[in-house]
Design a protein around this motif. Structure first.
Motif, PDB file in Angstrom:
ATOM      1  N   PHE A  12      75.539   2.462 -58.374  1.00 36.92           N
ATOM      2  CA  PHE A  12      76.409   3.633 -58.344  1.00 36.92           C
ATOM      3  C   PHE A  12      75.696   4.793 -57.655  1.00 36.92           C
ATOM      4  O   PHE A  12      74.612   5.182 -58.075  1.00 36.92           O
ATOM      5  CB  PHE A  12      76.814   4.028 -59.767  1.00 36.92           C
ATOM      6  CG  PHE A  12      77.388   2.864 -60.523  1.00 36.92           C
ATOM      7  CD1 PHE A  12      78.631   2.350 -60.182  1.00 36.92           C
ATOM      8  CD2 PHE A  12      76.678   2.243 -61.533  1.00 36.92           C
ATOM      9  CE1 PHE A  12      79.163   1.255 -60.856  1.00 36.92           C
ATOM     10  CE2 PHE A  12      77.193   1.149 -62.210  1.00 36.92           C
ATOM     11  CZ  PHE A  12      78.443   0.651 -61.865  1.00 36.92           C
ATOM     12  N   VAL A  13      76.312   5.324 -56.604  1.00 39.59           N
ATOM     13  CA  VAL A  13      75.706   6.413 -55.841  1.00 39.59           C
ATOM     14  C   VAL A  13      76.607   7.640 -55.957  1.00 39.59           C
ATOM     15  O   VAL A  13      77.813   7.560 -55.677  1.00 39.59           O
ATOM     16  CB  VAL A  13      75.561   6.013 -54.355  1.00 39.59           C
ATOM     17  CG1 VAL A  13      75.006   7.174 -53.553  1.00 39.59           C
ATOM     18  CG2 VAL A  13      74.676   4.779 -54.222  1.00 39.59           C
ATOM     19  N   PHE A  14      76.004   8.759 -56.371  1.00 37.95           N
ATOM     20  CA  PHE A  14      76.786   9.992 -56.544  1.00 37.95           C
ATOM     21  C   PHE A  14      76.796  10.807 -55.261  1.00 37.95           C
ATOM     22  O   PHE A  14      75.778  10.912 -54.583  1.00 37.95           O
ATOM     23  CB  PHE A  14      76.168  10.846 -57.659  1.00 37.95           C
ATOM     24  CG  PHE A  14      76.472  10.342 -59.037  1.00 37.95           C
ATOM     25  CD1 PHE A  14      75.914   9.153 -59.505  1.00 37.95           C
ATOM     26  CD2 PHE A  14      77.316  11.055 -59.886  1.00 37.95           C
ATOM     27  CE1 PHE A  14      76.197   8.677 -60.783  1.00 37.95           C
ATOM     28  CE2 PHE A  14      77.601  10.593 -61.160  1.00 37.95           C
ATOM     29  CZ  PHE A  14      77.044   9.414 -61.611  1.00 37.95           C
ATOM     30  N   ARG A  15      77.925  11.389 -54.940  1.00 39.66           N
ATOM     31  CA  ARG A  15      77.996  12.446 -53.913  1.00 39.66           C
ATOM     32  C   ARG A  15      78.661  13.644 -54.569  1.00 39.66           C
ATOM     33  O   ARG A  15      79.698  13.498 -55.211  1.00 39.66           O
ATOM     34  CB  ARG A  15      78.828  11.996 -52.707  1.00 39.66           C
ATOM     35  CG  ARG A  15      78.039  11.164 -51.710  1.00 39.66           C
ATOM     36  CD  ARG A  15      78.935  10.672 -50.607  1.00 39.66           C
ATOM     37  NE  ARG A  15      79.109  11.631 -49.517  1.00 39.66           N
ATOM     38  CZ  ARG A  15      78.328  11.705 -48.452  1.00 39.66           C
ATOM     39  NH1 ARG A  15      77.294  10.889 -48.328  1.00 39.66           N
ATOM     40  NH2 ARG A  15      78.554  12.577 -47.496  1.00 39.66           N
ATOM     41  N   GLY A  16      78.056  14.813 -54.394  1.00 38.27           N
ATOM     42  CA  GLY A  16      78.574  16.005 -55.070  1.00 38.27           C
ATOM     43  C   GLY A  16      77.927  16.127 -56.444  1.00 38.27           C
ATOM     44  O   GLY A  16      77.268  15.201 -56.918  1.00 38.27           O
ATOM     45  N   ASP A  17      78.141  17.287 -57.061  1.00 37.20           N
ATOM     46  CA  ASP A  17      77.444  17.608 -58.310  1.00 37.20           C
ATOM     47  C   ASP A  17      78.391  17.421 -59.501  1.00 37.20           C
ATOM     48  O   ASP A  17      79.370  18.169 -59.635  1.00 37.20           O
ATOM     49  CB  ASP A  17      76.971  19.076 -58.212  1.00 37.20           C
ATOM     50  CG  ASP A  17      76.386  19.552 -59.525  1.00 37.20           C
ATOM     51  OD1 ASP A  17      76.036  18.693 -60.373  1.00 37.20           O
ATOM     52  OD2 ASP A  17      76.287  20.789 -59.697  1.00 37.20           O
TER      53      ASP A  17
END
Ligand code: FAD
Length: 406
Positions: free
Chosen positions: A343-348
């Motif tokens: 799982f890769v997050f983009r944004g906060d």
């Protein structure tokens, strides 16, 4: 002129009729639906319809004049009772028989019910139809305590709306996370915290044992761990079952839905199935047969089917997508999250606006976005391309998805 009979006048049946005309079909189109309204959209029923934000007029898929203008005959309300395949005709509950050259089954799904004591008490309700939505809205207007059984999309949308109405609301979910079947663990965790922060009580890993009442009316929900939750309204949102009986009685194969090939054909070449009732091979599920319950699926399958009927066949391979509005949170999902491990997050996440890019074995499988519509739109395009994005690219905040696509 050839005749296409469409059984079921929901999202998929209505779209089939509309797409046939859009693609130049000049035969007869007959739409048979068993609900007593103009065909309507279901998504607002668990969202703005409850809080009063969605005006009734905005529910209709098309105004009545649309059907006249496009010469779509309607038998509404009526019900397809039997299919006589050899004769190529259907019999309706009213006794009318309709001959067909092609029959489209767009029969939808119905809610699962709780097989428990007290499930038939007044105040224990499900939500699928406009009639049920009207009933639920009235009940909520008089309620103080609401229990939602099932932490899936519909349950959470209704629960969030009930909280917004100021009602004490509890969600009881048997699994150890929300929306377990379709959402990544990190997004499910985020939404759990967010709902709790907005005042929703969520009880995970909890089984409903029975529903209790007085004078035939619900008063509480009892759980297997010995607790009792007071309730004036209990919404049961524990999933849906496809309406397959008509097809089964006609001898068509069933496997968690009416079995179709990638051209949406059943075992009978003169009968097709689309939408919530159809079990279709899907490239985004590794070619496995799956049944999707979403507006996108109930729109894109009918378009593919209508194209085939007018002589432009193409296998169905549209990127699945879905949305759910819960409180002020707008969740959008592109692709299918079922088999994902990275799982890769983009944004906060702290800002409430972020996306999770879900990979399996380095391959992008799905993108879950919260109030990041740009990511969602890019994801729908990315997922249509082989080897479209690596986890490293997804993790790089400087990496521009839109430039990558152009
Ligand atoms: P339906 O819309 O269910 O239509 C089937 C119709 O066929 C029904 O009217 C049924 O009564 C009728 N029928 C059944 N048997 C017969 C018969 N024998 N003869 C005649 N008629 C028959 N999807 C999203 O993507 N986003 C959302 O936010 C979202 N929210 C939702 C909220 C709710 C409350 C619900 C219930 C669904 C929601 N969905 C959402 C899912 C989406 O609405 C469905 O996937 C879509 O409506 C499926 O279309 P369909 O035509 O296959 O089935």
């Amino acid at each position: 002129r050839p005749t296409v009979v469409v059984a079921g006048a929901g999202q998929a049946g209505t779209q089939t009729a509309a797409s046939l005309r859009e693609f130049g079909f000049d035969g007869n189109i007959v739409l048979v639906g068993d609900e007593p309204h103009l065909p309507y959209q279901r998504p607002p029923l668990s969202k703005g319809h409850i809080t009063g934000k969605a005006a009734r007029d905005t529910l209709w898929l098309h105004p009545a004049t649309f059907y006249d203008h496009h010469e779509i005959d309607r038998y509404i309300p009526d019900r397809v009772r039997t299919i006589e395949r050899a004769a190529g005709r259907v019999e309706l509950a009213s006794g009318t028989t309709l001959g067909y050259d092609h029959l489209v089954l767009a029969l939808g799904a119905r809610n699962r019910t709780l097989p428990l004591d007290g499930a038939d008490l007044d105040g224990v309700v499900g939500l699928r139809t406009l009639a049920e939505a009207d009933d639920l809205r009235e009940r909520l207007a008089r309620a103080r305590n609401v229990v939602v059984v099932g932490g899936g999309f519909i349950g959470l949308e209704v629960a969030a709306a009930a909280v917004a109405l100021g009602l004490r609301t509890v969600v009881i979910e048997v699994a150890d996370r929300l929306m377990g079947r379709v959402l990544s663990p990190p997004m499910a965790d985020f939404l759990l915290d967010a709902h709790r922060a907005r005042g929703l009580q969520v009880e995970l890993g909890t089984t409903v044992e029975r529903i209790t009442g007085t004078s035939g009316r619900v008063t509480a929900v009892a759980t297997a761990d010995g607790r009792k939750f007071p309730a004036d309204v209990v919404l049961v949102g524990i999933g849906a079952l496809p309406n397959t009986e008509l097809a089964e009685a006609a001898g068509l194969p069933i496997a968690n839905g009416i079995v179709v090939d990638q051209f949406l054909r059943t075992a009978d070449p003169r009968i097709s199935a689309v939408g919530d009732c159809a079990s279709c091979p899907n490239p985004f599920a590794g070619g496995r047969r799956i049944r999707l319950e979403s507006v996108h699926n109930a729109t894109a399958q009918p378009r593919a089917l209508a194209a085939r009927i007018v002589g432009r066949p193409e296998p169905y391979h549209s990127v699945p997508w879905f949305w759910s509005d819960q409180s002020d949170m707008k969740l959008q999902i592109a692709g299918l999250t079922t088999a994902t491990s990275e799982f890769v997050f983009r944004g906060d996440p702290g800002s409430g606006r972020f996306s999770i890019f879900c990979f399996d074995d380095g391959r992008l499988q799905s993108v879950e976005s919260l109030s990041r519509p740009g990511d969602h739109m890019a994801a729908r395009k990315l997922l249509a391309i082989e080897d479209c994005l690596s986890p490293e690219q997804a993790a790089d905040a400087e990496f521009d998805l839109r430039t990558h696509l152009s």
